[in-house]
Design an enzyme around this catalytic site. Structure first.
Site, PDB file in Angstrom:
ATOM      1  N   GLY A   1       0.827  -1.197   0.000  1.00 34.34           N
ATOM      2  CA  GLY A   1       0.000   0.000   0.000  1.00 34.34           C
ATOM      3  C   GLY A   1       0.859   1.244   0.000  1.00 34.34           C
TER       4      GLY A   1
ATOM      5  N   SER B   1       1.675   3.334  -3.497  1.00 34.07           N
ATOM      6  CA  SER B   1       1.278   4.294  -4.532  1.00 34.07           C
ATOM      7  C   SER B   1      -0.140   4.805  -4.292  1.00 34.07           C
ATOM      8  CB  SER B   1       1.345   3.637  -5.912  1.00 34.07           C
ATOM      9  OG  SER B   1       2.652   3.218  -6.209  1.00 34.07           O
TER      10      SER B   1
ATOM     11  N   GLU C   1      13.496  -3.897  -2.481  1.00 33.74           N
ATOM     12  CA  GLU C   1      12.577  -4.023  -3.609  1.00 33.74           C
ATOM     13  C   GLU C   1      13.280  -3.826  -4.940  1.00 33.74           C
ATOM     14  OE1 GLU C   1       8.631  -1.820  -5.498  1.00 33.74           O
ATOM     15  OE2 GLU C   1       9.160  -1.469  -3.412  1.00 33.74           O
TER      16      GLU C   1
END
Length: 354
Positions: free
Chosen positions: A108, A110, A225
Protein backbone atom coordinates in the site's frame (compact mmCIF):
# COMPACT_ATOMS: atom_id res chain seq x y z
CA UNK A 1 11.21 -28.44 -8.74
CA UNK A 2 10.54 -26.09 -11.66
CA UNK A 3 11.46 -28.84 -14.14
CA UNK A 4 9.14 -31.26 -12.35
CA UNK A 5 6.21 -28.86 -12.40
CA UNK A 6 6.76 -27.84 -16.04
CA UNK A 7 6.93 -31.49 -17.12
CA UNK A 8 3.70 -32.16 -15.25
CA UNK A 9 2.03 -29.18 -16.93
CA UNK A 10 1.62 -27.35 -13.61
CA UNK A 11 2.76 -24.05 -15.10
CA UNK A 12 3.96 -22.44 -18.31
CA UNK A 13 7.02 -20.17 -18.11
CA UNK A 14 6.22 -16.54 -18.77
CA UNK A 15 7.65 -13.05 -18.64
CA UNK A 16 7.08 -11.01 -15.51
CA UNK A 17 6.35 -14.16 -13.52
CA UNK A 18 7.25 -12.59 -10.18
CA UNK A 19 4.41 -10.10 -10.61
CA UNK A 20 1.82 -11.90 -12.74
CA UNK A 21 2.06 -15.65 -12.04
CA UNK A 22 0.24 -16.33 -8.78
CA UNK A 23 0.19 -19.90 -7.50
CA UNK A 24 -0.09 -20.21 -3.73
CA UNK A 25 0.49 -23.97 -3.75
CA UNK A 26 3.74 -23.49 -5.67
CA UNK A 27 4.88 -20.94 -3.09
CA UNK A 28 3.97 -23.25 -0.21
CA UNK A 29 5.95 -26.06 -1.85
CA UNK A 30 8.95 -23.75 -2.13
CA UNK A 31 8.52 -22.90 1.55
CA UNK A 32 8.43 -26.58 2.47
CA UNK A 33 11.76 -27.00 0.68
CA UNK A 34 13.33 -24.08 2.55
CA UNK A 35 13.42 -21.80 -0.50
CA UNK A 36 11.40 -18.95 1.00
CA UNK A 37 12.69 -16.84 3.90
CA UNK A 38 16.18 -18.15 3.22
CA UNK A 39 17.86 -15.19 4.94
CA UNK A 40 15.53 -15.11 7.95
CA UNK A 41 16.63 -16.44 11.36
CA UNK A 42 15.77 -20.07 12.03
CA UNK A 43 13.74 -19.10 15.09
CA UNK A 44 11.24 -17.42 12.73
CA UNK A 45 11.09 -20.23 10.19
CA UNK A 46 14.02 -19.11 8.07
CA UNK A 47 17.24 -20.83 7.07
CA UNK A 48 19.92 -18.34 8.22
CA UNK A 49 21.35 -18.27 4.69
CA UNK A 50 23.03 -15.32 3.01
CA UNK A 51 21.48 -12.86 0.56
CA UNK A 52 23.99 -14.09 -2.01
CA UNK A 53 22.64 -17.62 -1.60
CA UNK A 54 19.09 -16.31 -1.89
CA UNK A 55 20.09 -14.48 -5.09
CA UNK A 56 21.18 -17.78 -6.66
CA UNK A 57 17.76 -19.31 -5.96
CA UNK A 58 15.72 -16.31 -7.10
CA UNK A 59 17.71 -16.06 -10.33
CA UNK A 60 16.88 -19.67 -11.17
CA UNK A 61 13.19 -19.19 -10.37
CA UNK A 62 13.03 -16.11 -12.59
CA UNK A 63 14.95 -17.81 -15.40
CA UNK A 64 12.41 -20.64 -15.22
CA UNK A 65 9.52 -18.18 -15.42
CA UNK A 66 8.09 -19.84 -12.31
CA UNK A 67 4.80 -18.72 -10.65
CA UNK A 68 6.29 -16.99 -7.60
CA UNK A 69 4.03 -13.94 -7.21
CA UNK A 70 2.22 -15.29 -4.14
CA UNK A 71 5.25 -15.00 -1.87
CA UNK A 72 7.55 -12.58 -3.70
CA UNK A 73 6.69 -9.29 -1.99
CA UNK A 74 6.46 -10.72 1.50
CA UNK A 75 9.67 -12.71 1.21
CA UNK A 76 11.64 -9.99 -0.58
CA UNK A 77 10.93 -6.95 1.57
CA UNK A 78 8.22 -7.25 4.23
CA UNK A 79 9.91 -10.00 6.21
CA UNK A 80 13.26 -8.16 6.24
CA UNK A 81 11.51 -4.89 7.20
CA UNK A 82 9.70 -6.54 10.12
CA UNK A 83 12.92 -8.21 11.25
CA UNK A 84 14.75 -4.87 11.16
CA UNK A 85 12.09 -2.61 12.66
CA UNK A 86 9.24 -4.65 14.09
CA UNK A 87 8.63 -5.41 17.74
CA UNK A 88 9.26 -8.92 18.98
CA UNK A 89 5.49 -9.42 19.06
CA UNK A 90 5.12 -8.38 15.42
CA UNK A 91 8.08 -10.52 14.35
CA UNK A 92 6.61 -13.61 16.02
CA UNK A 93 3.20 -12.97 14.47
CA UNK A 94 4.16 -12.12 10.89
CA UNK A 95 7.57 -13.53 9.93
CA UNK A 96 6.83 -17.29 10.38
CA UNK A 97 3.67 -16.88 8.27
CA UNK A 98 5.73 -15.36 5.45
CA UNK A 99 8.28 -18.17 5.78
CA UNK A 100 5.58 -20.84 5.45
CA UNK A 101 3.90 -19.20 2.46
CA UNK A 102 0.75 -18.60 4.49
CA UNK A 103 0.88 -14.80 4.52
CA UNK A 104 0.48 -13.06 1.16
CA UNK A 105 1.42 -9.37 1.11
CA UNK A 106 0.53 -6.45 -1.11
CA UNK A 107 2.13 -2.99 -0.99
CA UNK A 108 0.00 0.00 0.00
CA UNK A 109 2.38 2.66 -1.26
CA UNK A 110 1.28 4.29 -4.53
CA UNK A 111 -1.66 6.70 -4.49
CA UNK A 112 -3.77 8.39 -7.19
CA UNK A 113 -2.27 11.64 -8.55
CA UNK A 114 0.97 11.09 -6.62
CA UNK A 115 2.92 9.36 -9.41
CA UNK A 116 6.32 8.26 -8.15
CA UNK A 117 6.34 10.89 -5.39
CA UNK A 118 5.93 8.47 -2.52
CA UNK A 119 6.16 11.25 0.07
CA UNK A 120 2.90 12.78 -1.23
CA UNK A 121 0.89 10.34 0.87
CA UNK A 122 -2.68 11.40 1.62
CA UNK A 123 -3.82 8.21 3.33
CA UNK A 124 -4.10 9.13 7.00
CA UNK A 125 -4.06 7.30 10.30
CA UNK A 126 -5.30 8.91 13.51
CA UNK A 127 -4.70 7.56 16.97
CA UNK A 128 -7.62 6.00 18.87
CA UNK A 129 -7.82 3.77 21.93
CA UNK A 130 -5.75 0.68 21.27
CA UNK A 131 -4.60 1.62 17.82
CA UNK A 132 -5.27 3.71 14.71
CA UNK A 133 -8.08 4.44 12.27
CA UNK A 134 -6.93 4.50 8.65
CA UNK A 135 -8.65 6.35 5.80
CA UNK A 136 -7.28 6.59 2.28
CA UNK A 137 -6.89 5.24 -1.22
CA UNK A 138 -4.06 3.21 -2.75
CA UNK A 139 -3.62 2.26 -6.40
CA UNK A 140 -1.62 -0.16 -8.60
CA UNK A 141 -1.67 -2.55 -5.64
CA UNK A 142 -0.38 -5.82 -7.04
CA UNK A 143 -2.20 -9.02 -5.95
CA UNK A 144 -4.31 -7.17 -3.37
CA UNK A 145 -7.25 -9.41 -4.33
CA UNK A 146 -5.22 -12.43 -3.13
CA UNK A 147 -3.43 -10.78 -0.22
CA UNK A 148 -3.94 -11.67 3.43
CA UNK A 149 -2.03 -8.58 4.58
CA UNK A 150 -1.05 -5.15 3.31
CA UNK A 151 2.02 -3.15 4.07
CA UNK A 152 0.66 0.38 4.38
CA UNK A 153 2.36 3.78 4.39
CA UNK A 154 0.11 6.41 5.99
CA UNK A 155 0.41 9.93 7.34
CA UNK A 156 0.10 10.16 11.12
CA UNK A 157 1.16 13.81 11.49
CA UNK A 158 1.86 16.96 9.46
CA UNK A 159 5.40 18.29 9.55
CA UNK A 160 7.41 21.04 7.92
CA UNK A 161 8.46 18.60 5.21
CA UNK A 162 6.16 16.17 3.43
CA UNK A 163 8.59 13.39 4.35
CA UNK A 164 7.81 13.93 8.03
CA UNK A 165 4.97 12.28 9.90
CA UNK A 166 4.77 9.06 7.85
CA UNK A 167 4.26 5.72 9.57
CA UNK A 168 4.32 2.10 8.37
CA UNK A 169 1.59 -0.37 9.31
CA UNK A 170 0.71 -4.01 8.73
CA UNK A 171 -3.02 -4.28 7.94
CA UNK A 172 -5.28 -7.33 7.65
CA UNK A 173 -6.90 -7.30 4.22
CA UNK A 174 -10.09 -8.84 5.63
CA UNK A 175 -10.52 -6.01 8.16
CA UNK A 176 -13.77 -4.04 8.13
CA UNK A 177 -13.53 -1.05 5.82
CA UNK A 178 -11.03 -2.50 3.30
CA UNK A 179 -12.36 -2.57 -0.29
CA UNK A 180 -10.45 -3.98 -3.28
CA UNK A 181 -11.39 -2.99 -6.85
CA UNK A 182 -9.70 -4.69 -9.82
CA UNK A 183 -7.68 -2.87 -12.49
CA UNK A 184 -7.43 -4.88 -15.71
CA UNK A 185 -4.26 -4.20 -17.72
CA UNK A 186 -3.58 -4.01 -21.47
CA UNK A 187 -3.21 -7.77 -21.65
CA UNK A 188 -6.65 -8.26 -20.13
CA UNK A 189 -5.08 -9.60 -16.95
CA UNK A 190 -6.00 -8.75 -13.38
CA UNK A 191 -3.11 -8.36 -10.99
CA UNK A 192 -3.38 -4.61 -10.25
CA UNK A 193 -6.00 -3.19 -7.91
CA UNK A 194 -7.28 -0.10 -6.19
CA UNK A 195 -7.62 -0.42 -2.41
CA UNK A 196 -9.71 1.87 -0.23
CA UNK A 197 -9.49 2.14 3.53
CA UNK A 198 -12.52 3.58 5.32
CA UNK A 199 -12.09 3.90 9.09
CA UNK A 200 -10.05 0.69 9.18
CA UNK A 201 -8.91 -0.12 12.71
CA UNK A 202 -5.26 -1.17 13.01
CA UNK A 203 -4.03 -2.31 16.45
CA UNK A 204 -1.05 -0.51 17.95
CA UNK A 205 0.92 -3.77 17.74
CA UNK A 206 0.77 -3.50 13.94
CA UNK A 207 2.87 -0.33 13.73
CA UNK A 208 6.12 -1.17 11.97
CA UNK A 209 9.01 0.73 13.54
CA UNK A 210 8.69 4.24 14.91
CA UNK A 211 5.56 6.35 14.60
CA UNK A 212 6.50 9.19 12.27
CA UNK A 213 9.72 7.46 11.20
CA UNK A 214 8.28 5.77 8.15
CA UNK A 215 10.15 7.71 5.48
CA UNK A 216 13.61 6.60 6.52
CA UNK A 217 12.37 3.02 6.89
CA UNK A 218 10.59 2.90 3.53
CA UNK A 219 13.64 4.26 1.67
CA UNK A 220 15.68 1.49 3.26
CA UNK A 221 13.02 -1.05 2.36
CA UNK A 222 13.08 0.04 -1.27
CA UNK A 223 16.67 -1.16 -1.54
CA UNK A 224 15.28 -4.67 -1.01
CA UNK A 225 12.58 -4.02 -3.61
CA UNK A 226 14.79 -2.49 -6.28
CA UNK A 227 17.95 -4.51 -5.81
CA UNK A 228 16.93 -8.01 -6.87
CA UNK A 229 17.35 -10.08 -10.00
CA UNK A 230 13.73 -9.45 -10.99
CA UNK A 231 14.83 -5.98 -12.10
CA UNK A 232 16.81 -7.54 -14.96
CA UNK A 233 15.04 -10.81 -15.73
CA UNK A 234 11.38 -9.89 -16.26
CA UNK A 235 11.74 -10.46 -20.02
CA UNK A 236 14.16 -13.38 -19.76
CA UNK A 237 11.88 -15.82 -21.72
CA UNK A 238 12.28 -13.49 -24.71
CA UNK A 239 16.06 -13.68 -24.42
CA UNK A 240 15.84 -17.48 -24.30
CA UNK A 241 13.88 -17.50 -27.55
CA UNK A 242 16.37 -15.13 -29.16
CA UNK A 243 19.28 -17.36 -28.14
CA UNK A 244 17.50 -20.41 -29.54
CA UNK A 245 16.83 -18.54 -32.78
CA UNK A 246 20.46 -17.53 -33.11
CA UNK A 247 21.44 -21.19 -33.24
CA UNK A 248 19.07 -21.65 -36.19
CA UNK A 249 20.30 -18.51 -37.95
CA UNK A 250 24.06 -18.97 -37.73
CA UNK A 251 24.70 -16.58 -40.65
CA UNK A 252 22.68 -13.69 -39.23
CA UNK A 253 25.54 -11.50 -38.05
CA UNK A 254 23.28 -8.64 -37.00
CA UNK A 255 21.26 -10.90 -34.70
CA UNK A 256 24.42 -12.36 -33.21
CA UNK A 257 25.84 -8.90 -32.61
CA UNK A 258 22.70 -7.75 -30.81
CA UNK A 259 22.66 -10.90 -28.70
CA UNK A 260 26.33 -10.51 -27.83
CA UNK A 261 25.67 -7.02 -26.48
CA UNK A 262 22.62 -8.17 -24.49
CA UNK A 263 24.45 -11.11 -22.94
CA UNK A 264 27.35 -8.86 -21.96
CA UNK A 265 24.95 -6.39 -20.32
CA UNK A 266 23.22 -9.20 -18.48
CA UNK A 267 26.58 -10.32 -17.07
CA UNK A 268 27.15 -6.80 -15.70
CA UNK A 269 23.65 -6.67 -14.20
CA UNK A 270 24.16 -10.03 -12.52
CA UNK A 271 27.33 -8.65 -10.99
CA UNK A 272 25.41 -5.63 -9.71
CA UNK A 273 22.82 -7.97 -8.17
CA UNK A 274 25.66 -9.81 -6.46
CA UNK A 275 27.12 -6.57 -5.09
CA UNK A 276 23.74 -5.48 -3.71
CA UNK A 277 23.23 -8.90 -2.09
CA UNK A 278 26.70 -8.81 -0.59
CA UNK A 279 26.06 -5.33 0.85
CA UNK A 280 22.88 -6.65 2.47
CA UNK A 281 24.88 -9.49 3.98
CA UNK A 282 27.07 -6.84 5.58
CA UNK A 283 23.99 -5.30 7.21
CA UNK A 284 23.78 -2.35 4.83
CA UNK A 285 20.81 -0.89 2.97
CA UNK A 286 22.34 -0.18 -0.47
CA UNK A 287 19.80 2.40 -1.59
CA UNK A 288 21.83 4.01 -4.39
CA UNK A 289 23.25 0.73 -5.71
CA UNK A 290 19.77 -0.78 -5.86
CA UNK A 291 18.48 2.30 -7.69
CA UNK A 292 21.28 1.96 -10.27
CA UNK A 293 20.47 -1.72 -10.73
CA UNK A 294 16.79 -1.02 -11.28
CA UNK A 295 17.47 1.83 -13.73
CA UNK A 296 19.91 -0.18 -15.83
CA UNK A 297 17.93 -3.40 -15.48
CA UNK A 298 14.70 -1.85 -16.75
CA UNK A 299 16.49 -0.51 -19.82
CA UNK A 300 17.92 -3.97 -20.45
CA UNK A 301 14.50 -5.64 -20.14
CA UNK A 302 13.00 -3.28 -22.70
CA UNK A 303 15.96 -3.67 -25.06
CA UNK A 304 15.57 -7.46 -25.04
CA UNK A 305 12.00 -7.04 -26.26
CA UNK A 306 13.06 -4.44 -28.83
CA UNK A 307 15.74 -6.82 -30.14
CA UNK A 308 13.04 -9.40 -30.90
CA UNK A 309 10.82 -6.73 -32.42
CA UNK A 310 13.57 -5.77 -34.90
CA UNK A 311 13.70 -9.30 -36.27
CA UNK A 312 11.13 -11.26 -38.26
CA UNK A 313 10.92 -13.74 -35.39
CA UNK A 314 8.10 -11.89 -33.63
CA UNK A 315 5.89 -12.59 -36.67
CA UNK A 316 6.44 -16.32 -36.30
CA UNK A 317 3.49 -17.93 -34.44
CA UNK A 318 6.01 -19.84 -32.32
CA UNK A 319 7.27 -16.53 -30.95
CA UNK A 320 4.02 -14.60 -30.91
CA UNK A 321 2.88 -15.41 -27.39
CA UNK A 322 6.32 -14.88 -25.85
CA UNK A 323 6.79 -11.56 -27.62
CA UNK A 324 3.24 -10.29 -27.08
CA UNK A 325 3.23 -11.26 -23.43
CA UNK A 326 6.47 -9.41 -22.73
CA UNK A 327 5.53 -6.41 -24.88
CA UNK A 328 2.24 -5.88 -23.03
CA UNK A 329 4.02 -6.12 -19.68
CA UNK A 330 6.86 -3.77 -20.64
CA UNK A 331 5.18 -0.34 -20.04
CA UNK A 332 5.29 -1.06 -16.31
CA UNK A 333 9.01 -1.94 -16.22
CA UNK A 334 10.17 1.64 -15.79
CA UNK A 335 7.42 2.69 -13.38
CA UNK A 336 7.07 0.10 -10.63
CA UNK A 337 9.49 0.64 -7.80
CA UNK A 338 10.15 4.22 -8.89
CA UNK A 339 10.28 6.09 -12.20
CA UNK A 340 13.60 6.77 -13.92
CA UNK A 341 13.74 10.38 -12.69
CA UNK A 342 13.44 9.23 -9.06
CA UNK A 343 16.16 6.63 -9.52
CA UNK A 344 18.50 9.07 -11.22
CA UNK A 345 18.09 11.55 -8.36
CA UNK A 346 19.11 8.83 -5.88
CA UNK A 347 22.13 7.93 -8.01
CA UNK A 348 23.10 11.61 -8.31
CA UNK A 349 23.06 11.98 -4.53
CA UNK A 350 25.48 9.11 -4.25
CA UNK A 351 27.82 10.79 -6.74
CA UNK A 352 27.53 14.10 -4.87
CA UNK A 353 28.69 12.46 -1.65
CA UNK A 354 31.40 10.34 -3.28
Amino acid sequence: MTDEWQAAGRYTPRSDSWLRSFDLEFSKELAARGLIAMTYPKEFGGADRTHVERLAVTEELLRAGAPVAAHWIGDRQIGPAVLRHGTRELQEEIVPRIASGEAVFCLGMSEPEAGSDLASVRTSARAVDGGWLVDGHKIWTTQAHHATHAYLLARTARGERKHDGLTEFIVDMDADGVTVTPIVDLAGEHHFNEVRFESVFVPSSRVLGDVGGGWKQVVEQLSFERGGAERALSSYPVLVELLAASARHADDRELHGVLGELVARLAVLRRLCFEVARAMDEGLAPVQQAAALKYLGNAFERDVIEALRRTDLCRDPAFDSVFGQALLASPAFGLRGGAAEVLLSLIARQEAHA
